[in-house]
Design an enzyme around this catalytic site. Structure first.
Site, PDB file in Angstrom:
ATOM      1  N   LYS A  13      45.820  49.742  29.411  1.00 21.47           N
ATOM      2  CA  LYS A  13      46.997  49.065  29.302  1.00 21.47           C
ATOM      3  C   LYS A  13      47.179  48.581  27.779  1.00 21.47           C
ATOM      4  O   LYS A  13      48.307  48.866  27.341  1.00 21.47           O
ATOM      5  CB  LYS A  13      46.886  47.401  30.048  1.00 21.47           C
ATOM      6  CG  LYS A  13      46.654  47.637  31.315  1.00 21.47           C
ATOM      7  CD  LYS A  13      46.745  46.031  31.797  1.00 21.47           C
ATOM      8  CE  LYS A  13      45.589  45.253  31.521  1.00 21.47           C
ATOM      9  NZ  LYS A  13      44.124  45.733  31.931  1.00 21.47           N
ATOM     10  N   ARG A  88      48.999  37.937  35.850  1.00 21.11           N
ATOM     11  CA  ARG A  88      47.800  38.447  36.188  1.00 21.11           C
ATOM     12  C   ARG A  88      47.722  37.749  37.689  1.00 21.11           C
ATOM     13  O   ARG A  88      46.518  38.054  38.389  1.00 21.11           O
ATOM     14  CB  ARG A  88      46.843  38.066  35.425  1.00 21.11           C
ATOM     15  CG  ARG A  88      45.959  39.173  34.827  1.00 21.11           C
ATOM     16  CD  ARG A  88      44.734  38.509  34.168  1.00 21.11           C
ATOM     17  NE  ARG A  88      43.689  39.162  33.983  1.00 21.11           N
ATOM     18  CZ  ARG A  88      43.691  40.038  32.729  1.00 21.11           C
ATOM     19  NH1 ARG A  88      44.586  39.924  31.830  1.00 21.11           N
ATOM     20  NH2 ARG A  88      42.634  40.854  32.717  1.00 21.11           N
ATOM     21  N   ARG A 130      33.858  50.987  24.591  1.00 15.93           N
ATOM     22  CA  ARG A 130      35.074  50.505  23.997  1.00 15.93           C
ATOM     23  C   ARG A 130      34.520  49.809  22.836  1.00 15.93           C
ATOM     24  O   ARG A 130      33.575  49.118  22.870  1.00 15.93           O
ATOM     25  CB  ARG A 130      35.920  49.651  24.851  1.00 15.93           C
ATOM     26  CG  ARG A 130      36.749  48.844  23.995  1.00 15.93           C
ATOM     27  CD  ARG A 130      37.884  48.158  24.717  1.00 15.93           C
ATOM     28  NE  ARG A 130      37.384  47.178  25.996  1.00 15.93           N
ATOM     29  CZ  ARG A 130      38.209  46.699  26.880  1.00 15.93           C
ATOM     30  NH1 ARG A 130      39.541  46.849  26.808  1.00 15.93           N
ATOM     31  NH2 ARG A 130      37.579  45.742  27.490  1.00 15.93           N
ATOM     32  N   ARG A 163      33.249  44.082  23.153  1.00 13.57           N
ATOM     33  CA  ARG A 163      33.554  42.852  23.627  1.00 13.57           C
ATOM     34  C   ARG A 163      32.279  41.974  24.637  1.00 13.57           C
ATOM     35  O   ARG A 163      31.782  42.599  25.258  1.00 13.57           O
ATOM     36  CB  ARG A 163      34.678  42.789  24.486  1.00 13.57           C
ATOM     37  CG  ARG A 163      36.124  42.542  23.553  1.00 13.57           C
ATOM     38  CD  ARG A 163      37.403  43.149  24.092  1.00 13.57           C
ATOM     39  NE  ARG A 163      37.542  42.513  25.607  1.00 13.57           N
ATOM     40  CZ  ARG A 163      38.541  42.877  26.498  1.00 13.57           C
ATOM     41  NH1 ARG A 163      39.503  43.526  25.844  1.00 13.57           N
ATOM     42  NH2 ARG A 163      38.897  42.510  27.463  1.00 13.57           N
ATOM     43  N   ARG A 174      34.908  41.215  36.912  1.00 17.12           N
ATOM     44  CA  ARG A 174      36.456  41.375  36.346  1.00 17.12           C
ATOM     45  C   ARG A 174      37.337  42.507  37.150  1.00 17.12           C
ATOM     46  O   ARG A 174      38.296  41.955  37.866  1.00 17.12           O
ATOM     47  CB  ARG A 174      36.335  41.711  34.870  1.00 17.12           C
ATOM     48  CG  ARG A 174      35.929  40.972  33.958  1.00 17.12           C
ATOM     49  CD  ARG A 174      35.877  41.245  32.392  1.00 17.12           C
ATOM     50  NE  ARG A 174      37.124  42.110  32.256  1.00 17.12           N
ATOM     51  CZ  ARG A 174      37.045  42.714  30.805  1.00 17.12           C
ATOM     52  NH1 ARG A 174      35.829  43.285  30.464  1.00 17.12           N
ATOM     53  NH2 ARG A 174      38.007  43.659  30.468  1.00 17.12           N
TER      54      ARG A 174
HETATM   55  P1  AP5 Z   1      41.988  49.561  26.933  1.00 19.29           P
HETATM   56  O1  AP5 Z   1      43.522  50.145  26.523  1.00 19.29           O
HETATM   57  O2  AP5 Z   1      41.451  48.526  25.893  1.00 19.29           O
HETATM   58  O3  AP5 Z   1      42.042  49.104  28.570  1.00 19.29           O
HETATM   59  P2  AP5 Z   1      42.759  47.503  28.971  1.00 19.29           P
HETATM   60  O4  AP5 Z   1      43.369  47.914  30.204  1.00 19.29           O
HETATM   61  O5  AP5 Z   1      43.842  46.828  28.003  1.00 19.29           O
HETATM   62  O6  AP5 Z   1      41.381  46.676  29.242  1.00 19.29           O
HETATM   63  P3  AP5 Z   1      40.971  45.494  28.955  1.00 19.29           P
HETATM   64  O7  AP5 Z   1      39.571  45.217  29.125  1.00 19.29           O
HETATM   65  O8  AP5 Z   1      41.574  44.731  27.655  1.00 19.29           O
HETATM   66  O9  AP5 Z   1      41.888  44.733  30.196  1.00 19.29           O
HETATM   67  P4  AP5 Z   1      41.552  43.165  30.866  1.00 19.29           P
HETATM   68  O10 AP5 Z   1      42.885  43.230  31.740  1.00 19.29           O
HETATM   69  O11 AP5 Z   1      40.134  43.208  31.386  1.00 19.29           O
HETATM   70  O12 AP5 Z   1      41.382  42.426  29.479  1.00 19.29           O
HETATM   71  P5  AP5 Z   1      42.401  41.345  28.617  1.00 19.29           P
HETATM   72  O13 AP5 Z   1      42.051  41.287  27.396  1.00 19.29           O
HETATM   73  O14 AP5 Z   1      43.731  41.387  29.214  1.00 19.29           O
HETATM   74  O15 AP5 Z   1      41.272  50.861  27.270  1.00 19.29           O
HETATM   75  C1  AP5 Z   1      39.731  50.522  27.551  1.00 19.29           C
HETATM   76  C2  AP5 Z   1      38.712  51.536  26.867  1.00 19.29           C
HETATM   77  O16 AP5 Z   1      38.963  52.860  27.453  1.00 19.29           O
HETATM   78  C3  AP5 Z   1      38.934  51.737  25.859  1.00 19.29           C
HETATM   79  O17 AP5 Z   1      37.822  51.820  24.768  1.00 19.29           O
HETATM   80  C4  AP5 Z   1      39.911  52.832  25.248  1.00 19.29           C
HETATM   81  O18 AP5 Z   1      39.793  53.351  24.093  1.00 19.29           O
HETATM   82  C5  AP5 Z   1      39.619  53.549  26.436  1.00 19.29           C
HETATM   83  N1  AP5 Z   1      40.704  54.526  27.084  1.00 19.29           N
HETATM   84  C6  AP5 Z   1      42.062  53.996  27.059  1.00 19.29           C
HETATM   85  N2  AP5 Z   1      42.723  55.051  27.918  1.00 19.29           N
HETATM   86  C7  AP5 Z   1      42.132  55.916  27.965  1.00 19.29           C
HETATM   87  C8  AP5 Z   1      42.233  57.433  28.499  1.00 19.29           C
HETATM   88  N3  AP5 Z   1      43.435  57.681  29.077  1.00 19.29           N
HETATM   89  N4  AP5 Z   1      40.972  58.332  28.678  1.00 19.29           N
HETATM   90  C9  AP5 Z   1      39.905  57.727  28.401  1.00 19.29           C
HETATM   91  N5  AP5 Z   1      39.580  56.553  27.616  1.00 19.29           N
HETATM   92  C10 AP5 Z   1      40.766  55.846  27.384  1.00 19.29           C
HETATM   93  O19 AP5 Z   1      41.797  39.875  29.350  1.00 19.29           O
HETATM   94  C11 AP5 Z   1      40.439  39.514  29.257  1.00 19.29           C
HETATM   95  C12 AP5 Z   1      40.148  38.026  29.580  1.00 19.29           C
HETATM   96  O20 AP5 Z   1      40.985  36.977  29.224  1.00 19.29           O
HETATM   97  C13 AP5 Z   1      40.259  38.325  31.142  1.00 19.29           C
HETATM   98  O21 AP5 Z   1      39.038  38.735  32.022  1.00 19.29           O
HETATM   99  C14 AP5 Z   1      40.542  36.873  31.321  1.00 19.29           C
HETATM  100  O22 AP5 Z   1      39.578  36.028  31.478  1.00 19.29           O
HETATM  101  C15 AP5 Z   1      41.570  36.530  30.469  1.00 19.29           C
HETATM  102  N6  AP5 Z   1      42.929  36.438  30.447  1.00 19.29           N
HETATM  103  C16 AP5 Z   1      43.634  37.393  29.998  1.00 19.29           C
HETATM  104  N7  AP5 Z   1      44.791  37.334  30.149  1.00 19.29           N
HETATM  105  C17 AP5 Z   1      44.930  36.323  31.131  1.00 19.29           C
HETATM  106  C18 AP5 Z   1      45.879  36.011  32.109  1.00 19.29           C
HETATM  107  N8  AP5 Z   1      47.129  36.195  32.096  1.00 19.29           N
HETATM  108  N9  AP5 Z   1      45.510  34.930  33.226  1.00 19.29           N
HETATM  109  C19 AP5 Z   1      44.217  34.581  33.143  1.00 19.29           C
HETATM  110  N10 AP5 Z   1      43.177  35.070  32.233  1.00 19.29           N
HETATM  111  C20 AP5 Z   1      43.566  35.883  31.321  1.00 19.29           C
HETATM  112 MG    MG Z   2      43.444  45.242  26.896  1.00 18.17          MG
END
Ligand code: AP5
Ligand code: MG
Length: 217
Positions: A13, A88, A130, A163, A174
């Site tokens: 994402k 989410r 990552r 991270r 997660r």
């Molecule tokens: P990346 O683009 O980083 O993936 P992502 O979908 O953004 O993954 P996240 O881990 O950031 O998602 P998340 O939803 O768990 O975390 P968030 O920060 O939102 O890609 C992942 C890896 O793969 C990278 O290394 C990239 O280079 C690689 N990659 C990408 N595309 C690829 C491809 N096509 N092929 C190969 N490799 C590829 O949230 C973190 C925490 O914050 C949550 O767990 C929660 O506790 C809290 N939080 C955040 N938002 C909320 C909310 N709205 N409500 C409640 N809690 C929240």
């Molecule tokens: Mg992300």
């Protein structure tokens, strides 16, 4: 252009949201990045959010909803934005719809909910490789998208880190939380006829090309 990115943790994402934001010159708003900046800066919000994030749990809606809804009201969002990681939960999606519907029109104004679809088996492998920049939010992968400067961020020069929530056992939690609380949003946005799904297992440039085809169809 108002877009919501959906998908499991690690689906890509953030990677795609940054590319879309750069192409269309709209802000990329990541709730996870906002929390990580607060953690890095040692704020009260950051301290509270970290307790949940480190366990792979969602931060409670009370700490999340107003924060993001306020952000989309900023001047730089008037031509649109890419929301990444928010909403989410169904209550978050309903709160966003209500905020965007303040003028009483039926249309929330969201153009697309883009679901980046990646099976669970691929996720743990991606997360362990990552590397994230906690200063500017850039994301790399040691195999699929390495920084040209090794463990230094190409964009801002800060040191890249694994991270805290990317340990395999936290990733499993997660994923479970995703399936239980976030996956229902796929049907929610399908019901609004704005859902589009892309195959997130392709090379990241091919995923991006598929998204562009959707946005420009
Ligand atoms: P990346 O683009 O980083 O993936 P992502 O979908 O953004 O993954 P996240 O881990 O950031 O998602 P998340 O939803 O768990 O975390 P968030 O920060 O939102 O890609 C992942 C890896 O793969 C990278 O290394 C990239 O280079 C690689 N990659 C990408 N595309 C690829 C491809 N096509 N092929 C190969 N490799 C590829 O949230 C973190 C925490 O914050 C949550 O767990 C929660 O506790 C809290 N939080 C955040 N938002 C909320 C909310 N709205 N409500 C409640 N809690 C929240
Ligand atoms: Mg992300």
């Amino acid at each position: 252009m108002k877009i919501v990115m959906l998908g499991a943790p690690g689906a890509g994402k953030g990677t795609q949201a940054k590319m879309i934001a750069a192409k269309y010159q709209v802000p990329h708003i990541s709730s996870g990045d906002i929390f990580r900046t607060n953690i890095k800066n040692g704020t009260e919000l950051g301290k509270k959010a970290k307790e949940y994030m480190d366990q792979g749990l969602l931060v409670p809606d009370e700490l999340t909803v107003d924060l993001v809804i306020d952000r989309v009201s900023w001047e730089d969002c008037k031509n649109g934005y890419i929301l990444d990681g928010f909403p989410r939960t169904i209550p978050q999606a309903e709160a966003l719809d209500a905020a965007l519907n303040k003028d009483g029109t039926a249309d929330s104004g969201l153009d697309f909910a883009i679901n980046v679809d990646v099976p669970d088996e691929n996720i743990v492998r991606r997360m362990s490789g990552r590397r994230a920049c906690l200063k500017c939010g850039a994301t790399y992968h040691i195999i699929y998208n390495p920084s040209k400067k090794g463990d230094i961020c190409e964009a801002c020069g800060d040191t890249l880190v694994l991270r805290d929530d990317d340990k395999p056992e936290t990733v499993q939690k997660r994923l479970a939380v995703y399936h239980e609380q976030t996956q229902p949003l796929i049907d929610y946005y399908d019901g609004q006829n704005i859902l589009k799904t892309v195959d997130g297992t392709q090379d990241m440039n091919d995923v991006f090309a598929a998204i562009i085809r959707i946005l420009e169809a």
